[in-house]
Enzyme design. Structure first.
Site, mmCIF file in Angstrom:
data_model
loop_
_atom_site.group_PDB
_atom_site.id
_atom_site.type_symbol
_atom_site.label_atom_id
_atom_site.label_comp_id
_atom_site.label_asym_id
_atom_site.label_seq_id
_atom_site.Cartn_x
_atom_site.Cartn_y
_atom_site.Cartn_z
ATOM 1 N N CYS A 2 25.850 -7.010 6.368
ATOM 2 C CA CYS A 2 26.871 -6.023 5.853
ATOM 3 C C CYS A 2 26.434 -5.450 4.639
ATOM 4 O O CYS A 2 25.457 -5.556 4.015
ATOM 5 C CB CYS A 2 27.982 -6.683 5.686
ATOM 6 N N ARG A 27 23.051 0.817 7.502
ATOM 7 C CA ARG A 27 22.931 -0.741 7.611
ATOM 8 C C ARG A 27 23.616 -0.976 8.959
ATOM 9 O O ARG A 27 23.454 -1.969 9.515
ATOM 10 C CB ARG A 27 23.592 -1.315 6.600
ATOM 11 N N TRP A 92 29.251 -5.728 9.655
ATOM 12 C CA TRP A 92 28.421 -6.052 10.741
ATOM 13 C C TRP A 92 28.762 -7.364 11.186
ATOM 14 O O TRP A 92 28.359 -8.470 10.692
ATOM 15 C CB TRP A 92 26.859 -5.840 10.496
ATOM 16 N N ASN A 118 28.556 -10.660 2.146
ATOM 17 C CA ASN A 118 27.513 -10.421 3.251
ATOM 18 C C ASN A 118 26.883 -11.545 3.496
ATOM 19 O O ASN A 118 26.315 -12.402 2.513
ATOM 20 C CB ASN A 118 26.261 -9.247 2.405
ATOM 21 N N GLY A 119 26.625 -12.149 4.653
ATOM 22 C CA GLY A 119 26.106 -13.386 5.127
ATOM 23 C C GLY A 119 26.924 -14.363 5.715
ATOM 24 O O GLY A 119 27.939 -13.952 6.464
ATOM 25 N N GLU A 502 4.219 -10.771 23.554
ATOM 26 C CA GLU A 502 5.173 -9.950 22.386
ATOM 27 C C GLU A 502 4.087 -9.103 21.355
ATOM 28 O O GLU A 502 4.412 -8.106 20.952
ATOM 29 C CB GLU A 502 6.032 -10.871 21.848
ATOM 30 N N LYS A 506 3.887 -5.060 21.038
ATOM 31 C CA LYS A 506 4.113 -4.483 19.585
ATOM 32 C C LYS A 506 2.883 -3.316 19.663
ATOM 33 O O LYS A 506 3.027 -2.191 18.972
ATOM 34 C CB LYS A 506 4.152 -5.267 18.519
ATOM 35 N N GLU A 509 3.541 -0.350 21.839
ATOM 36 C CA GLU A 509 4.526 0.560 21.313
ATOM 37 C C GLU A 509 3.976 1.218 20.420
ATOM 38 O O GLU A 509 4.619 2.558 20.377
ATOM 39 C CB GLU A 509 5.685 -0.406 21.177
ATOM 40 N N HIS A 525 -9.839 -15.058 35.923
ATOM 41 C CA HIS A 525 -9.608 -14.347 37.219
ATOM 42 C C HIS A 525 -9.591 -13.063 37.238
ATOM 43 O O HIS A 525 -8.682 -12.254 37.873
ATOM 44 C CB HIS A 525 -8.433 -15.176 37.691
ATOM 45 N N LYS A 624 15.641 3.145 21.501
ATOM 46 C CA LYS A 624 16.062 1.896 20.897
ATOM 47 C C LYS A 624 16.448 1.152 21.805
ATOM 48 O O LYS A 624 16.564 -0.218 22.130
ATOM 49 C CB LYS A 624 16.591 1.945 19.421
#
Length: 629
Positions: A2, A27, A92, A118-119, A502, A506, A509, A525, A624
């Site tokens: 937040c 944010r 958030w 926040n948290g 992954e 990255k 991308e 193979h 996104k």
């Protein structure tokens, strides 16, 4: 994650707070609010939606039409004379639905203490039960409201002392700002791991979760350290140890950031900022869910109860892209710890292959945005076929939360960079939580082993932070040697394979380099034909029962002349003779290693792309959120 702001000074504070919150819009948020204090007059206004919704609510309150909650909880008008003290918040959501009563600021039942947070407060349920037993009435579903009540319990006219006493009772990762109706012109901020910064002015002081909130008013900044409180009055800021109350000195720093740099927290890109936010994303995702220490609390799964999880016969994971890789890691964990068979499906394929699924199956759909079209369609198909559906997402109120029987939220905050980083590790952490809860319910892990894994998972955020604090000089050196390469191959085995997938994604991308990722045992193979003296081969080689097998594959790579870059566990010297370059990550339980091993791969992709002069935050052809088929 937040956005919070605070102000003490002589200027009209209401408009100042609203403008500051607008500078924190990047944010992300689902609701917002402000509370302002002048003399003994307290006005609080909250609204669901964007800042325009809050501005409209403030205007209605000023006209006497309600929408503002005063110190007694009733609708009030904004004071004629602007107050000198105020706090504001963009939320958030992590605990509680997206609705006005869950928006900040929160207050105690007497309306004396107002806070923005926040948290995560990990022990909020314990504190809430204690406070309720003493007669406290709670107005929201959030963990944050507990802070206001705990401060109020200690308050006798000295807000700094009450905040210090309350701080000692709180467990979690948080930053908050408090004000008291009896002490206008005083704000108290507290920090434990979440960001909080002071802006110093002439006869006025600012407090915020990020510099952009006050950058247009002052560039004089003081950073609050972990375990510290700050007491703000118009004439200055006093820093104190939260443990002892001892006054400490903090240097005033002149920041030369422009607005864009400030939004990035001083980092050169949002992606790099978000890579460095990963310790907090993991910590907040597991926080209160592992607070017991002896088990995992997933009490927020909605209609999916323990009885169903205990008896579930099969789990099917549907996802796309990075979320699919997080699901793969979860498959290894669930099958090893909970002994439930898990099938993986790419969501765009699952929806068209007439899958066999029924009432005894749990289908897990993973989507960071909660709006991924293919994942939504796959989940709906499964639910129509009688399966129980669990969503894992980062966004409260998203479509996926409405289409599922239950939801397990990640708590990464808004991710602006298109290439997922902190949302990936948060998804992996959520899958580990699900695996451990299943094991706990099904009795497939000894109690001691369950406690050991939970304790190790709780240590991972600190290990990730240490890895990032060490810097990435070794990764930068590797990137400089290989950024002109036309092809990279990534290899991994067992739990390392999804990490390799992954890492390769990255690089594709954001650097636009042709990249492939394979199970290392499958290399001979086909992919081995691609190797030559110019090929960088990135191997996820953290400690595991299959490490010796992977070393054999590495040897096959090296005899073809390729250049081996290994991500290895710190202290393992065996790899020195098998790899050309090694990036070490802190040791942890081998099943949890993906949360650490992925960090160097994110940084490698980042550094290669930057050396190629590319925009890592907005790579070409990508969005996104993929909301179309």
């Amino acid at each position: 994650m937040c956005g919070i702001v605070g102000y003490v000074g002589a200027r009209p504070v209401q408009g100042l707070l609203l403008a500051a919150l607008e500078r924190l819009e990047y944010r992300g948020y689902d609701s917002a609010g402000i509370a302002t204090l002048f003399a003994d007059r307290l006005d609080s206004v909250r609204a669901v939606g964007n800042l325009q919704a809050l501005r409209s609510a403030v205007a209605r309150a000023a006209n006497g039409n309600g929408a503002g909650a005063g110190s007694n909880g009733s609708a009030t008008a904004v004071a004629v004379a602007e107050p000198s003290t105020g706090i504001g918040h963009t939320r958030w959501a992590t605990h509680g639905r997206v609705c006005e009563r869950n928006a900040h600021p929160h207050m105690d039942e007497a309306g004396r203490i107002h806070i923005v947070v926040n948290g995560i407060v990990e022990n909020y349920l314990t504190l809430k039960r204690e406070l309720t037993a003493r007669g406290c009435a709670f107005a929201s579903e959030t963990d944050a409201e507990v802070i206001a009540h705990v401060i109020a319990r200690h308050y006798d006219g000295d807000l700094p002392a009450a905040v210090q006493a309350a701080y000692g009772e709180l467990v979690g990762h948080f930053a908050f700002v408090a004000m008291a109706t009896g002490e206008p012109g005083v704000l108290v901020g507290a920090r434990r791991e979440c960001p909080l910064v002071v802006g110093r002015g002439d006869g006025e002081q600012f407090l915020a979760s990020a510099v952009p909130a006050f950058l247009e008013h002052t560039r004089q900044v003081q950073f609050i350290e972990n375990g510290e409180l700050v007491v703000l009055r118009p004439d200055g800021a006093e820093f104190r140890s939260a443990a002892t109350g001892e006054v400490v000195e903090r240097e005033i720093v002149e920041v030369d950031w422009d607005a864009e740099t400030a939004e990035k927290g001083g980092y050169e890109t949002f992606m790099l900022k978000e890579i460095h936010e990963q310790p907090q994303a993991i910590a907040e995702t597991i926080a209160d869910r592992t607070a017991r220490g002896v088990g995992v609390d997933l009490g927020d799964l909605g209609a999916i109860d323990d009885a169903f999880l205990r008896d579930v016969r099969r789990i099917v994971v549907v996802a796309c892209g990075t979320s699919y890789h997080a699901g793969l890691i979860g498959r290894y964990a669930i099958e090893r710890w909970a002994r439930v068979p898990v099938e993986m499906d790419i969501a765009s394929e699952y929806r068209y292959r007439d899958p066999v699924v029924g009432p005894y199956d749990l289908v897990v759909g993973i989507s960071q945005s909660g709006e991924t079209a293919d994942t939504l369609a796959a989940m709906r198909l499964a639910r129509e076929s009688g399966a129980t559906v669990l969503a894992i997402t980062n966004v409260m109120g998203s479509q996926v939360t409405r289409d599922a029987d239950g939801v397990l939220f990640t708590r990464a905050g808004l991710e602006i960079g298109v290439a997922a980083t902190k949302t990936f590790v948060a998804q992996v952490a959520a899958m580990y939580l699900l695996a451990l809860r299943l094991a706990e319910l099904r009795g497939t892990l000894p109690a001691a082993r369950l406690r050991e894994l939970i304790a190790e998972l709780k240590r991972v955020p600190g290990s990730v932070a240490a890895l990032l604090e060490r810097g990435d000089d070794d990764v930068q050196a590797i990137a400089r040697r290989h950024y002109k390469a036309e092809f990279f191959l990534y290899l991994g085995r067992h739990i390392g394979l999804p990490v390799a997938l992954e890492g390769a994604l990255k690089l594709k991308e954001i650097s636009y380099i042709a990249t492939d990722a394979y199970a290392a045992g499958e290399m001979k193979h086909g992919p081995i034909a691609l190797l030559d003296d110019d090929t960088p081969v990135v191997c996820v080689a953290t400690d595991s029962p299959v490490l010796e097998k992977l070393i054999s594959n590495i040897q096959e790579v090296r005899v073809r002349g390729a250049h081996v870059i290994a991500v290895a566990t710190a202290g393992n010297d065996e790899l020195q003779e098998h790899a050309d370059e090694i990036v070490a990550v802190p040791a942890t339980d081998w099943m949890l290693a993906p949360l650490l091993a992925v960090i160097p791969l994110q940084l490698l992709a980042y550094r290669v792309a930057r050396l190629r002069g590319l925009d890592v935050d907005q790579p070409r052809n990508l969005a996104k959120t993929v909301t179309v088929e």
